[in-house]
Scaffold this active site. Structure first.
Site, PDB file in Angstrom:
ATOM      1  N   ARG A 159      30.193  -4.788   3.797  1.00 25.20           N
ATOM      2  CA  ARG A 159      28.981  -5.588   4.202  1.00 25.20           C
ATOM      3  C   ARG A 159      27.866  -4.796   4.815  1.00 25.20           C
ATOM      4  NH1 ARG A 159      31.473  -8.833   1.453  1.00 25.20           N
ATOM      5  NH2 ARG A 159      31.275 -11.171   1.770  1.00 25.20           N
ATOM      6  N   SER A 234      29.200 -16.789   4.444  1.00 22.13           N
ATOM      7  CA  SER A 234      29.890 -16.268   5.399  1.00 22.13           C
ATOM      8  C   SER A 234      29.017 -16.113   6.692  1.00 22.13           C
ATOM      9  CB  SER A 234      30.740 -15.149   5.133  1.00 22.13           C
ATOM     10  OG  SER A 234      31.663 -15.251   4.355  1.00 22.13           O
ATOM     11  N   GLU A 330      27.434 -11.956  10.165  1.00 22.01           N
ATOM     12  CA  GLU A 330      26.908 -11.283   8.748  1.00 22.01           C
ATOM     13  C   GLU A 330      25.447 -11.642   8.384  1.00 22.01           C
ATOM     14  OE1 GLU A 330      26.944 -11.044   5.057  1.00 22.01           O
ATOM     15  OE2 GLU A 330      28.577 -12.212   4.896  1.00 22.01           O
TER      16      GLU A 330
HETATM   17  N1  EPU Z   1      41.229 -19.028   5.623  1.00 22.32           N
HETATM   18  C1  EPU Z   1      41.767 -20.106   6.611  1.00 22.32           C
HETATM   19  N2  EPU Z   1      40.828 -20.849   7.246  1.00 22.32           N
HETATM   20  C2  EPU Z   1      39.419 -20.869   6.793  1.00 22.32           C
HETATM   21  C3  EPU Z   1      38.881 -20.045   5.835  1.00 22.32           C
HETATM   22  C4  EPU Z   1      39.769 -19.147   5.390  1.00 22.32           C
HETATM   23  O1  EPU Z   1      42.890 -20.150   7.059  1.00 22.32           O
HETATM   24  O2  EPU Z   1      38.848 -21.886   7.011  1.00 22.32           O
HETATM   25  C5  EPU Z   1      42.218 -18.049   5.277  1.00 22.32           C
HETATM   26  C6  EPU Z   1      42.256 -18.576   3.797  1.00 22.32           C
HETATM   27  O3  EPU Z   1      43.370 -19.350   3.766  1.00 22.32           O
HETATM   28  C7  EPU Z   1      42.846 -17.098   3.282  1.00 22.32           C
HETATM   29  C8  EPU Z   1      41.817 -16.315   4.095  1.00 22.32           C
HETATM   30  O4  EPU Z   1      41.538 -16.696   5.215  1.00 22.32           O
HETATM   31  O5  EPU Z   1      43.917 -16.677   3.240  1.00 22.32           O
HETATM   32  C9  EPU Z   1      40.764 -15.527   3.305  1.00 22.32           C
HETATM   33  O6  EPU Z   1      39.727 -16.546   3.024  1.00 22.32           O
HETATM   34  P1  EPU Z   1      38.721 -16.379   1.720  1.00 22.32           P
HETATM   35  O7  EPU Z   1      39.634 -15.957   0.519  1.00 22.32           O
HETATM   36  O8  EPU Z   1      38.101 -17.556   1.306  1.00 22.32           O
HETATM   37  O9  EPU Z   1      37.979 -15.210   2.001  1.00 22.32           O
HETATM   38  P2  EPU Z   1      37.191 -14.665   3.327  1.00 22.32           P
HETATM   39  O10 EPU Z   1      37.858 -13.278   3.795  1.00 22.32           O
HETATM   40  O11 EPU Z   1      36.944 -15.949   4.403  1.00 22.32           O
HETATM   41  C10 EPU Z   1      35.469 -13.073   2.344  1.00 22.32           C
HETATM   42  C11 EPU Z   1      34.011 -13.065   2.219  1.00 22.32           C
HETATM   43  C12 EPU Z   1      33.364 -14.189   1.253  1.00 22.32           C
HETATM   44  C13 EPU Z   1      34.173 -13.857  -0.277  1.00 22.32           C
HETATM   45  C14 EPU Z   1      35.461 -14.048  -0.284  1.00 22.32           C
HETATM   46  C15 EPU Z   1      36.102 -14.071  -1.500  1.00 22.32           C
HETATM   47  C16 EPU Z   1      33.616 -12.102   3.953  1.00 22.32           C
HETATM   48  C17 EPU Z   1      32.691 -12.122   5.487  1.00 22.32           C
HETATM   49  N3  EPU Z   1      33.658 -13.151   3.373  1.00 22.32           N
HETATM   50  O12 EPU Z   1      35.736 -14.601   2.884  1.00 22.32           O
HETATM   51  O13 EPU Z   1      31.968 -13.717   1.082  1.00 22.32           O
HETATM   52  O14 EPU Z   1      33.528 -15.112  -1.017  1.00 22.32           O
HETATM   53  O15 EPU Z   1      35.971 -13.179   0.866  1.00 22.32           O
HETATM   54  O16 EPU Z   1      36.106 -12.658  -1.860  1.00 22.32           O
HETATM   55  O17 EPU Z   1      33.799 -10.819   3.757  1.00 22.32           O
HETATM   56  C18 EPU Z   1      30.122 -14.246   1.946  1.00 22.32           C
HETATM   57  O18 EPU Z   1      29.825 -13.193   2.251  1.00 22.32           O
HETATM   58  O19 EPU Z   1      28.874 -15.238   2.168  1.00 22.32           O
HETATM   59  C19 EPU Z   1      31.008 -14.744   1.210  1.00 22.32           C
HETATM   60  C20 EPU Z   1      31.418 -16.166   0.940  1.00 22.32           C
END
Ligand code: EPU
Length: 334
Positions: A159, A234, A330
């Site tokens: 990022r 995010s 972010e």
């Molecule tokens: N999780 C929770 N509770 C929540 C949200 C997430 O327990 O409310 C857990 C999920 O169950 C999962 C883990 O956290 O096991 C990861 O969740 P997710 O796959 O949704 O990905 P993330 O790490 O929360 C990142 C990016 C997203 C991107 C997704 C998919 C960042 C800051 N965010 O989110 O990017 O779409 O991975 O690759 O790295 C963005 O930048 O705006 C964005 C949406």
């Protein structure tokens, strides 16, 4: 000078006013504008999908609307496409898929413009744009000189990039060149939710189009559409912690998810931390976290930028108190 509402230009849908607003459609127009407005403060705006206006902007806003998608070189295996910074990212992804150009299919449905994508090195479902960027072209604000940054000069990391760090507010990206595959596409379907979706649908060897369809469906399921509910994706980055801190958290919460990112460092989901702090259960009128993804802060109607900001700081403080982890924004806060 007439004040201009920025509400249509930010995905949080908050009302803030700019002192002046200029849309530019070419590099030449940018140079002309900069020459006339030399030492002035300036806000450079792309799609407005990763920004929070905490207050009015008492200096001009320069909106980059440079269009154009052009194939500049190709052989049997690869293609180089040059894209104007003002093109919509998601439309570009689908254009590539229709042409069977591979490399950005996992990044489908990410809101925003092409010129902003390298700044924060957009990433999702196992891919980052840095993997396909050939170069980024643009203009330095101070002397209007042009420069093409080769991939290795962009200092890409999770990022982030040189454009978000050393060159923040100093360089305006006008054009991005991507190197994509025409055959033997490098399919990446390892991200757990993508893998699950493909398995559930019985797909063993997905095409790039199928990857894009799956990712698009997963995103629709998990992330709010800013046309309906104001948000900027995010709000925080996923923090990186060491093995000692991870062990400590694991002893209290064995269900924590972590990804080893080399040495003894682990990336953990900020959304999980925020959920564990109880923010999904906090019911408020103006601003809250999204019920399906706590990392996304949403505008429930008429929140002001400052309301959203105050809520984000409350989240930050609570996560720090509970987990001793400092979340980093972010979203760009103005
Ligand atoms: N999780 C929770 N509770 C929540 C949200 C997430 O327990 O409310 C857990 C999920 O169950 C999962 C883990 O956290 O096991 C990861 O969740 P997710 O796959 O949704 O990905 P993330 O790490 O929360 C990142 C990016 C997203 C991107 C997704 C998919 C960042 C800051 N965010 O989110 O990017 O779409 O991975 O690759 O790295 C963005 O930048 O705006 C964005 C949406």
């Amino acid at each position: 000078m007439k004040k201009i509402s920025l509400r249509p230009y930010n995905s949080f849908g908050v009302d803030a006013y700019a002192k002046d607003f200029v849309s530019v459609e070419s590099e030449k127009e940018i140079v002309e504008f900069l020459e006339k407005n030399k030492s002035k403060s300036l806000l450079i705006l792309g799609g407005g999908t990763n920004i929070l206006f905490k207050k009015d902007v008492d200096y001009p806003v320069l909106k980059i609307d440079i269009k154009g998608i052009e194939i500049i070189n190709e052989d049997d295996n690869e293609v180089l496409i040059s894209v104007g910074a003002g093109e919509n990212w998601n439309e570009l992804v689908w254009w590539c898929i229709e042409n069977d150009f591979g490399g950005i299919e996992n990044l489908v449905s990410i809101p925003g413009n092409v010129g902003s994508a390298p700044i924060q090195n957009i990433g999702a479902y196992g891919k980052e744009i840095s993997e396909v960027i050939e170069n980024c072209r643009g203009v330095f604000r101070d002397n209007c000189s042009l420069k093409i940054f080769k991939n290795e000069e962009c200092n890409f990391s999770y990022r982030s990039s040189i454009f978000k760090e050393d060159l923040k507010n100093k360089f305006i990206i006008t054009n991005v060149t991507l190197r994509l595959t025409k055959k033997n596409h490098k399919i990446n379907s390892e991200y757990y939710s993508l893998k699950n979706d493909l398995e559930e649908n019985g797909i063993k060897n997905p095409t790039i189009k199928r990857i894009a369809q799956s990712v698009s469906n997963i995103r629709k399921e998990k992330l709010p559409d800013y046309e309906k509910i104001g948000n900027a994706g995010s709000f925080f980055k996923n923090p990186i912690i060491d093995k000692f801190k991870l062990k400590k958290i694991k002893s209290l919460y064995p269900d924590i998810i972590s990804y080893n990112i080399g040495k003894s460092n682990y990336k953990i989901p900020a959304g999980w931390l925020i959920e564990k702090c109880g923010f999904k259960d906090i019911k408020q009128k103006k601003v809250s976290v999204y019920e399906k993804q706590a990392l996304v802060i949403i505008n429930l109607g008429d929140a002001k930028g400052i309301d959203i900001y105050a809520f984000s700081q409350k989240i930050k403080e609570t996560v720090r108190e509970k987990f001793d982890i400092l979340l980093e924004e972010e979203v760009n806060i103005i």
